[in-house]
Design a protein around this motif. Sequence first.
Motif, mmCIF file in Angstrom:
data_model
loop_
_atom_site.group_PDB
_atom_site.id
_atom_site.type_symbol
_atom_site.label_atom_id
_atom_site.label_comp_id
_atom_site.label_asym_id
_atom_site.label_seq_id
_atom_site.Cartn_x
_atom_site.Cartn_y
_atom_site.Cartn_z
ATOM 1 N N ALA A 127 11.897 6.584 -6.491
ATOM 2 C CA ALA A 127 10.435 6.581 -6.342
ATOM 3 C C ALA A 127 9.746 6.961 -7.654
ATOM 4 C CB ALA A 127 10.030 7.536 -5.222
ATOM 5 N N VAL A 128 10.297 7.942 -8.375
ATOM 6 C CA VAL A 128 9.702 8.372 -9.652
ATOM 7 C C VAL A 128 9.762 7.227 -10.669
ATOM 8 C CG1 VAL A 128 9.978 9.924 -11.622
ATOM 9 C CG2 VAL A 128 10.156 10.826 -9.308
ATOM 10 N N ASN A 129 10.898 6.512 -10.723
ATOM 11 C CA ASN A 129 11.022 5.400 -11.673
ATOM 12 C C ASN A 129 10.027 4.289 -11.366
ATOM 13 O OD1 ASN A 129 13.084 6.518 -13.206
ATOM 14 N ND2 ASN A 129 14.689 5.736 -11.880
ATOM 15 N N ARG A 130 9.843 4.004 -10.074
ATOM 16 C CA ARG A 130 8.883 2.963 -9.699
ATOM 17 C C ARG A 130 7.450 3.405 -10.016
ATOM 18 N NH1 ARG A 130 10.924 2.623 -3.873
ATOM 19 N NH2 ARG A 130 9.030 1.455 -3.406
ATOM 20 N N LEU A 131 7.164 4.697 -9.786
ATOM 21 C CA LEU A 131 5.830 5.211 -10.114
ATOM 22 C C LEU A 131 5.605 5.172 -11.626
ATOM 23 C CD1 LEU A 131 3.248 6.454 -8.944
ATOM 24 C CD2 LEU A 131 4.285 8.716 -9.220
ATOM 25 N N ALA A 132 6.675 5.444 -12.389
ATOM 26 C CA ALA A 132 6.565 5.375 -13.853
ATOM 27 C C ALA A 132 6.236 3.951 -14.304
ATOM 28 C CB ALA A 132 7.872 5.850 -14.495
ATOM 29 N N SER A 133 6.869 2.954 -13.657
ATOM 30 C CA SER A 133 6.583 1.560 -14.001
ATOM 31 C C SER A 133 5.126 1.218 -13.731
ATOM 32 C CB SER A 133 7.496 0.630 -13.193
ATOM 33 O OG SER A 133 8.842 0.869 -13.501
ATOM 34 N N GLU A 134 4.607 1.669 -12.572
ATOM 35 C CA GLU A 134 3.208 1.396 -12.237
ATOM 36 C C GLU A 134 2.267 2.071 -13.237
ATOM 37 O OE1 GLU A 134 2.293 -0.738 -10.193
ATOM 38 O OE2 GLU A 134 4.127 -1.085 -9.048
ATOM 39 N N SER A 135 2.617 3.290 -13.669
ATOM 40 C CA SER A 135 1.747 4.002 -14.614
ATOM 41 C C SER A 135 1.731 3.313 -15.975
ATOM 42 C CB SER A 135 2.207 5.456 -14.765
ATOM 43 O OG SER A 135 3.450 5.542 -15.434
ATOM 44 N N MET A 136 2.868 2.708 -16.356
ATOM 45 C CA MET A 136 2.931 1.998 -17.637
ATOM 46 C C MET A 136 2.085 0.728 -17.612
ATOM 47 S SD MET A 136 7.013 2.453 -18.382
ATOM 48 C CE MET A 136 7.029 1.267 -19.719
ATOM 49 N N ASP A 193 -8.025 -1.970 -11.416
ATOM 50 C CA ASP A 193 -7.417 -1.326 -10.261
ATOM 51 C C ASP A 193 -6.010 -1.854 -9.977
ATOM 52 O OD1 ASP A 193 -7.975 -3.837 -9.390
ATOM 53 O OD2 ASP A 193 -9.203 -3.240 -7.664
ATOM 54 N N ASP A 194 -5.455 -2.674 -10.898
ATOM 55 C CA ASP A 194 -4.080 -3.150 -10.716
ATOM 56 C C ASP A 194 -3.124 -1.959 -10.681
ATOM 57 O OD1 ASP A 194 -5.106 -5.640 -10.831
ATOM 58 O OD2 ASP A 194 -4.498 -6.069 -12.887
ATOM 59 N N GLY A 195 -2.324 -1.876 -9.648
ATOM 60 C CA GLY A 195 -1.353 -0.794 -9.523
ATOM 61 C C GLY A 195 -1.874 0.418 -8.793
ATOM 62 N N LEU A 196 -3.153 0.422 -8.398
ATOM 63 C CA LEU A 196 -3.730 1.596 -7.742
ATOM 64 C C LEU A 196 -3.114 1.816 -6.359
ATOM 65 C CD1 LEU A 196 -5.792 3.786 -8.378
ATOM 66 C CD2 LEU A 196 -7.556 2.389 -7.317
ATOM 67 N N VAL A 197 -3.022 0.738 -5.576
ATOM 68 C CA VAL A 197 -2.449 0.871 -4.228
ATOM 69 C C VAL A 197 -0.953 1.207 -4.281
ATOM 70 C CG1 VAL A 197 -1.921 -0.379 -2.098
ATOM 71 C CG2 VAL A 197 -4.192 -0.550 -3.097
ATOM 72 N N PRO A 198 -0.126 0.515 -5.110
ATOM 73 C CA PRO A 198 1.288 0.918 -5.196
ATOM 74 C C PRO A 198 1.459 2.366 -5.655
ATOM 75 C CG PRO A 198 0.983 -1.235 -6.183
ATOM 76 C CD PRO A 198 -0.379 -0.713 -5.889
ATOM 77 N N ALA A 199 0.623 2.806 -6.606
ATOM 78 C CA ALA A 199 0.725 4.193 -7.072
ATOM 79 C C ALA A 199 0.392 5.159 -5.940
ATOM 80 C CB ALA A 199 -0.211 4.417 -8.259
ATOM 81 N N LEU A 245 13.921 -4.785 -9.400
ATOM 82 C CA LEU A 245 14.413 -4.386 -10.725
ATOM 83 C C LEU A 245 13.480 -4.884 -11.832
ATOM 84 C CD1 LEU A 245 18.270 -4.966 -10.430
ATOM 85 C CD2 LEU A 245 17.106 -2.780 -10.703
ATOM 86 N N ALA A 246 12.921 -6.080 -11.643
ATOM 87 C CA ALA A 246 12.003 -6.617 -12.658
ATOM 88 C C ALA A 246 10.806 -5.696 -12.833
ATOM 89 C CB ALA A 246 11.545 -8.021 -12.254
ATOM 90 N N ARG A 247 10.334 -5.121 -11.719
ATOM 91 C CA ARG A 247 9.210 -4.192 -11.807
ATOM 92 C C ARG A 247 9.658 -2.881 -12.452
ATOM 93 N NH1 ARG A 247 4.881 -5.402 -8.462
ATOM 94 N NH2 ARG A 247 4.374 -3.201 -8.165
#
Length: 736
Positions: free
Chosen positions: A14-23, A30-36, A434-436
């Motif tokens: 979960a942390v790695n996916r959140l890191a990807s969204e933050s990058m 607002d891209d990435g706001l809902v996934p974050a 994985l691409a994300r």
Amino acid sequence: MPKSPEKYAALENAVNRLASESMLATVGRDDGLVPAYSLAGELCELCQGVPALHAPLASLLAALDKSLDTAQPFTEALLRQLRSTVEWLGPAIEAVRNDAPVPVLPGAAPAAAASGPAPAATTAKEKSDVLMTFDIEENRELLHEFHAEVVDHLQQIEAALLSLDQEPDNPEALNSIFRSFHTIKGNAGFLGLVPMHTLAHEVESLLDLARNNKLRLSSVIITEILRSRDALQALTQQVGVALEKGQLPTEMIPVSHLIQSVKRLAVPTGSAPVAEAPAPAPVAAPVAAAAPETPAEAPIPFPSPAPAVPEAAPVPEAAPVSTVSAAPVTATAAPAASAAPKNGNAEKSVSTGQTVRVNTEKLDSLMDVVGELVIVQSQIMESTRSLSMDGSPLHRNVAQLSRITKELQHTAMALRMIPIKPTFQKMERLARDLARSCVKKVVFSTSGDDTELDRTVVEEIADPLVHMVRNAMDHGLEPAEERVAAGKPENGSVHLSAYHQGSNIVIELRDDGRGINPDKIYKKAVEKGVIAPNASLSREEIFALIFAPGFSTAEKVTAVSGRGVGMDVVKRNIEKLRGKIEIASEVGKGSVFKIKLPLTMAIIDGLVVRVGQDRFILPTTSVQMALRPAQETISTVHGTGEVMDLRGRILPLHRLHRRFNIPADAENPWEGIVVIIEHSGRTSALLVDEMISKQEVVIKNLGAFMQGLPGVAGGAILGDGNIALILDPASILQAA
């Protein structure tokens, strides 16, 4: 927070996916706001009971929630808070793991965060985050049917969602997903499975907007639906385990954060954010359940016979439960009604034949009996050769028996064959995630996913494919900027295919990445002590070094790869399936991994050879050729042993009679037969007395006493009733 490896793995993921969204997030968008928001909610759930972790995450969740409530994009302050929280989470989780003091998040106000306004998910949490309860004894048959049906629907949902990710305007795929969620919602409501019913209801409402052209599906929406589908799968597994063990679930699977994310996304195009609709009320008991609400546009139901349900518990019209066998099996064959959105016509691809679910134990028993029949038939044929003349009634009857036995054998084998499509579908989902995570642009494609393999092979091949896809995505493909600089397309390409080749099935993974540098592998292998500094290896042998345990050429350890585990698992699992793996690669152009597997695990195509009075069977997949060598091609190298010159190639020569300590007729190699065998890039010569025949034999387990015997993979009963050992070329070469 329990200190289990699974819990920490989920946190790390979960942390790695959140890191990807933050990058990927930028101020003013607002891209990435809902996934974050969804990932922050998931982390909050995972960190329950650890205030030092939970308080900063709750603060971040509240900030993201406020931004979504007011329909505001990322601000500089919010993005700074998101990125600082992500940077802090890694060392903070490690500190909790090691019972060390948790570092303070810079600029955080723990007390304020802990006592601040709770996210808006509280109401939904009270209704949906509950432990699933149901009456196992009273509804056992219905629950069995429900479990089997949901497994099929979840598989169809994932395939259709991945298709929608590539073709957002595919109406057939969208309708297929809507029908599946609608059926799951109705049946879960009827059986009183509150979390499943509530979550499926919200996703169905979201999909209904898309069906009515009030909402366009984006990558963010598809990601959230996929996450909801994963939660439904976990809940379905709880039902399966409960039916198997006769005990209700003891672990609550949270779904409130997913429900809130889905509600946030369910905003019609051009509308302001809508007020949250109340979650549907929990259903108290299956018998007293009211019919779930039917959407204004009634979906087209799947054709199925009338449900066989006791009259005391009538099934509402909106919640049909298909009549399938109550055998506790997830799937022994591909679902007959699986959607095929890739060709743009899901309905026409539905098989017209009816299917029956059969317990896999019954199939295994049938295969055993058919195997015994084949052996007895071979023995009868052997016996009649000396008793009857060609054309006699006995000879004709035995020939007829042979034809019927062979047909029965092939039919029994076909019953165990299932398409590899569900496994390929999982790899497609894995590649997307994985691409994300790796922040790479990838086009993942498949072909030949209707190829059928033995059920055991399909189950065992999934794990090696996971490691290979991860390796291709992380090691193989370059970042977009590196690809552009090298004159390649910005989007990397990974293609997974399956096809028949002779009596084998080939699974091929191809990428157009940076390729495998043999010089780099050789240097790394010398550094790690895997090979001697002056070792002379062919290109194939160098490539085979990547399968050594602990071997990795990664410059840094990531959540995806770099720890030196994975590829050794690939080799071990494939060898367990009596298969082999081949690598072809060119630096700068990409790599191709080919896995060659037998069609079935019950029967082997073998070469019968004789050594003295004993007979052995070599798998034909490992045999390259057999010949009688000339005397001048055999020589002895001091300190190495006997070698053979095969057209300029020097091969080590192994005597099979010495390996098993038995007498042999041919003491000199030029008086016997040399069989050239190959495995994992290594080629060797094996000396035997005589080559008898090439035939299919039924594999027999040698039992616990001889389990794991080096050089032996199993046994087989030949036509004359004698037993022949089936040899394992890999362990023979390793022992030699």
